[in-house]
Scaffold this motif. Structure first.
Motif, mmCIF file in Angstrom:
data_model
loop_
_atom_site.group_PDB
_atom_site.id
_atom_site.type_symbol
_atom_site.label_atom_id
_atom_site.label_comp_id
_atom_site.label_asym_id
_atom_site.label_seq_id
_atom_site.Cartn_x
_atom_site.Cartn_y
_atom_site.Cartn_z
ATOM 1 N N GLY A 62 47.775 73.813 -80.505
ATOM 2 C CA GLY A 62 47.829 74.718 -81.719
ATOM 3 C C GLY A 62 47.321 74.304 -83.138
ATOM 4 N N ALA A 63 46.230 73.235 -83.007
ATOM 5 C CA ALA A 63 45.596 72.765 -84.222
ATOM 6 C C ALA A 63 44.357 73.717 -84.364
ATOM 7 C CB ALA A 63 45.229 71.506 -83.898
ATOM 8 N N ALA A 64 44.137 73.604 -85.764
ATOM 9 C CA ALA A 64 42.821 74.524 -86.089
ATOM 10 C C ALA A 64 41.770 73.209 -85.989
ATOM 11 C CB ALA A 64 42.676 74.717 -87.517
ATOM 12 N N ILE A 65 40.434 73.660 -85.678
ATOM 13 C CA ILE A 65 39.406 72.814 -85.717
ATOM 14 C C ILE A 65 37.972 73.422 -86.370
ATOM 15 C CG2 ILE A 65 38.654 73.637 -83.346
ATOM 16 C CD1 ILE A 65 38.203 70.617 -82.564
ATOM 17 N N GLU A 66 37.221 72.514 -86.853
ATOM 18 C CA GLU A 66 36.105 73.063 -87.573
ATOM 19 C C GLU A 66 35.053 71.871 -87.821
ATOM 20 O OE1 GLU A 66 35.583 75.988 -88.617
ATOM 21 O OE2 GLU A 66 37.400 76.868 -88.373
ATOM 22 N N HIS A 67 33.925 72.387 -87.845
ATOM 23 C CA HIS A 67 32.748 71.417 -88.355
ATOM 24 C C HIS A 67 32.680 71.403 -89.898
ATOM 25 C CE1 HIS A 67 30.765 70.779 -84.452
ATOM 26 N NE2 HIS A 67 30.892 72.013 -84.122
ATOM 27 N N TRP A 68 32.687 70.105 -90.447
ATOM 28 C CA TRP A 68 32.383 70.125 -91.607
ATOM 29 C C TRP A 68 32.010 68.737 -92.093
ATOM 30 C CZ3 TRP A 68 35.457 67.093 -95.502
ATOM 31 C CH2 TRP A 68 35.315 67.281 -96.738
ATOM 32 N N GLN A 69 30.905 68.655 -93.010
ATOM 33 C CA GLN A 69 30.328 67.399 -93.251
ATOM 34 C C GLN A 69 29.770 66.860 -92.101
ATOM 35 O OE1 GLN A 69 29.378 66.767 -96.416
ATOM 36 N NE2 GLN A 69 30.765 68.448 -97.444
ATOM 37 N N ASN A 70 29.128 67.419 -90.827
ATOM 38 C CA ASN A 70 28.644 67.025 -89.895
ATOM 39 C C ASN A 70 29.641 66.346 -89.294
ATOM 40 O OD1 ASN A 70 25.590 68.000 -90.497
ATOM 41 N ND2 ASN A 70 26.055 66.514 -92.260
ATOM 42 N N ASN A 71 30.817 66.460 -89.331
ATOM 43 C CA ASN A 71 32.000 65.950 -88.499
ATOM 44 C C ASN A 71 32.812 67.157 -87.755
ATOM 45 O OD1 ASN A 71 31.811 62.874 -89.296
ATOM 46 N ND2 ASN A 71 31.967 63.934 -91.338
ATOM 47 N N ILE A 72 33.721 66.543 -86.915
ATOM 48 C CA ILE A 72 34.691 67.431 -86.300
ATOM 49 C C ILE A 72 35.828 67.333 -86.878
ATOM 50 C CG2 ILE A 72 35.679 68.062 -84.247
ATOM 51 C CD1 ILE A 72 33.036 67.319 -82.761
ATOM 52 N N VAL A 73 36.583 68.248 -87.346
ATOM 53 C CA VAL A 73 37.865 67.750 -88.179
ATOM 54 C C VAL A 73 38.961 68.838 -87.503
ATOM 55 C CG1 VAL A 73 39.208 68.187 -90.383
ATOM 56 C CG2 VAL A 73 36.544 67.614 -90.284
ATOM 57 N N LEU A 74 40.069 67.927 -86.972
ATOM 58 C CA LEU A 74 41.141 68.571 -86.345
ATOM 59 C C LEU A 74 42.336 68.551 -87.225
ATOM 60 C CD1 LEU A 74 42.011 69.502 -83.453
ATOM 61 C CD2 LEU A 74 43.023 67.030 -83.248
ATOM 62 N N ILE A 75 42.863 69.734 -87.494
ATOM 63 C CA ILE A 75 43.926 70.018 -88.729
ATOM 64 C C ILE A 75 45.356 70.380 -87.793
ATOM 65 C CG2 ILE A 75 44.392 71.184 -90.767
ATOM 66 C CD1 ILE A 75 41.304 72.020 -90.654
ATOM 67 N N ASN A 76 46.164 69.489 -88.099
ATOM 68 C CA ASN A 76 47.261 69.828 -87.780
ATOM 69 C C ASN A 76 47.759 70.170 -86.554
ATOM 70 O OD1 ASN A 76 48.784 70.883 -91.150
ATOM 71 N ND2 ASN A 76 47.754 69.131 -90.766
ATOM 72 N N GLY A 77 48.557 71.095 -86.155
ATOM 73 C CA GLY A 77 48.936 71.349 -84.771
ATOM 74 C C GLY A 77 50.441 70.679 -84.429
ATOM 75 N N GLU A 78 50.870 70.913 -83.217
ATOM 76 C CA GLU A 78 52.218 70.292 -82.718
ATOM 77 C C GLU A 78 51.875 69.097 -82.052
ATOM 78 O OE1 GLU A 78 55.162 73.838 -81.394
ATOM 79 O OE2 GLU A 78 53.656 73.487 -80.023
#
Length: 410
Positions: free
Chosen positions: A375-391
């Motif tokens: 259930g995490a959010a995931i995005e491209h940012w600053q040429n990286n992969i960012v995984l945000i929170n989740g269970e």
């Protein structure tokens, strides 16, 4: 935003502290020191982490007058007042809180999360969100109403950056209420897949043309209804085709709740095309994994990275047990046994999995250096992969934000 990863696109200095590197067949995934944790909302002392949040990126103008990318996370749900386990112990209903907060992260602010003065109209989670040319589009989700009830939404909203500040605006309606489904954005179209539509588990598929704001009902998925599937779209320039892929999810049928670990594909370039069943995901079958709750992000035109996901055996066995004890004296004891387990006991997917549609192959890029998230959010940012929170286990979130990038990727 460019999805290319080259040697000049290394993580910025504040992240170069600890690295974990995994390499398979020339594809090297490097996990770097985490970004700062998501902070507590204004007025609260603790951030418990959220699941099912909306996310995206926007181009903003910073205080120096320069343009830069901002990473946004909005809404999401958790159990901050009383944990799920404590609620079971006390024989009370666990209150799930749906949040309205919007946080953003920019490099010019020393990579520190800031809470926007703008918030969602109501607490919301479990919809779909996409970064588009217009801004971040939000589709549906579960909404906590003022009277405390939770309802599924059919709203389409846009978060954009205008005249130096963030803006939220409802811009339309979906043809159905929608939550806990899958979705993908590709070449001006959003595809909404399965989930809970109009209050029932569904296998229906809709497409939305962002430019004309029109909806089209597409060919339904093969087989059973599919909740929480993971969706991606790959384009093949050599054949001028685009393929919609739908993996995993779970199905509810006659009170039977089953984790799925299969895959489907549809050639969306051909109006006469039919859904096809693709080869089983062998890397998942070996460990009895599914992709329920996994985060997926494209890393090239024909490659998608998957992180997290429930264990099929754990999922199926628990729900089978629960159906047998529901309403009996054994229900509480079984719930306490199940939800009091350590995160590792749930056997969620810790492997970073790469799907390559050019040869229909799955590559295991190695274990991630943290507890698997669902259930995490995931995005491209600053040429990286960012995984945000989740269970990290059912009912328990993490407020951490992880960072990875590819080196020498084919």
């Amino acid at each position: 935003m460019s999805l290319k990863f080259t040697s000049k696109h290394l993580c910025f200095v504040t992240l170069v502290l600890t690295t974990f590197i995994f390499s398979v067949n020339g594809k090297t995934l490097t996990w770097q020191s985490n970004l700062p944790n998501l902070p507590a909302p204004a007025g609260d002392h603790t951030q418990h982490g959220v699941a099912g949040a909306y996310s995206g990126t926007l181009t903003i103008t910073n205080k120096n007058g320069a343009e830069e990318k901002a990473l946004l996370v909005a809404g999401g749900s958790n159990f901050p007042k009383k944990s799920l386990l404590t609620a079971i112990q006390e024989d009370v209903a666990a209150e799930k809180v749906y949040h309205q907060d919007i946080f953003f992260l920019t490099q010019s602010a020393n990579d520190q999360w800031q809470q926007s003065q703008l918030s969602l109209p109501l607490g919301a989670a479990y919809g779909e969100s996409f970064t588009t040319e217009q801004g971040i589009l939000l589709f549906g989700g579960e909404i906590k109403q003022y009277d405390g009830s939770v309802t599924a939404s059919s709203d389409i909203a846009l978060i954009s950056y205008q005249e130096g500040s963030l803006s939220y605006k409802k811009i339309g309606e979906m043809p159905v209420t929608f939550a806990k489904g899958g979705g993908a954005y590709f070449q001006g179209k959003v595809y909404i897949i399965g989930g809970i539509q109009n209050g029932a588990a569904s296998n229906n598929v809709y497409s939305y043309d962002v430019n004309s704001s029109t909806w089209q009902k597409e060919l339904p998925l093969l087989g059973k209804n599919r909740i929480s599937p993971v969706v991606t779209i790959h384009g093949n320039k050599s054949t001028s085709t685009s393929q919609l892929y739908v993996f995993s999810g779970f199905s509810i049928n006659s009170d039977e709740n089953i984790a799925l670990n299969d895959g489907l594909s549809l050639n969306i370039s051909d109006k006469s095309a039919k859904w096809q069943t693709i080869a089983p995901i062998q890397t998942l079958l070996d460990k009895q994994l599914s992709l329920i709750g996994a985060a997926a992000i494209k890393v090239s035109a024909q490659q998608t990275l998957f992180l997290g996901g429930y264990n099929k055996s754990t999922w199926d066995n628990w729900l089978s047990t629960y159906q047998k004890v529901k309403g009996t004296k054994q229900e509480k004891a079984e719930k306490l046994r199940f939800f009091s387990q350590a995160p590792s006991s749930f056997k969620w997917n810790r492997d970073a999995l790469l799907f390559d549609s050019s040869n229909q192959s799955w590559t295991n890029l190695g274990e991630t250096p943290f507890l698997p998230n669902c259930g995490a959010a995931i995005e491209h940012w600053q040429n990286n992969i960012v995984l945000i929170n989740g269970e990290i286990k059912p009912g328990v979130r993490t407020n951490t934000v992880k960072v990875a990038h590819f080196n020498n990727k084919k």
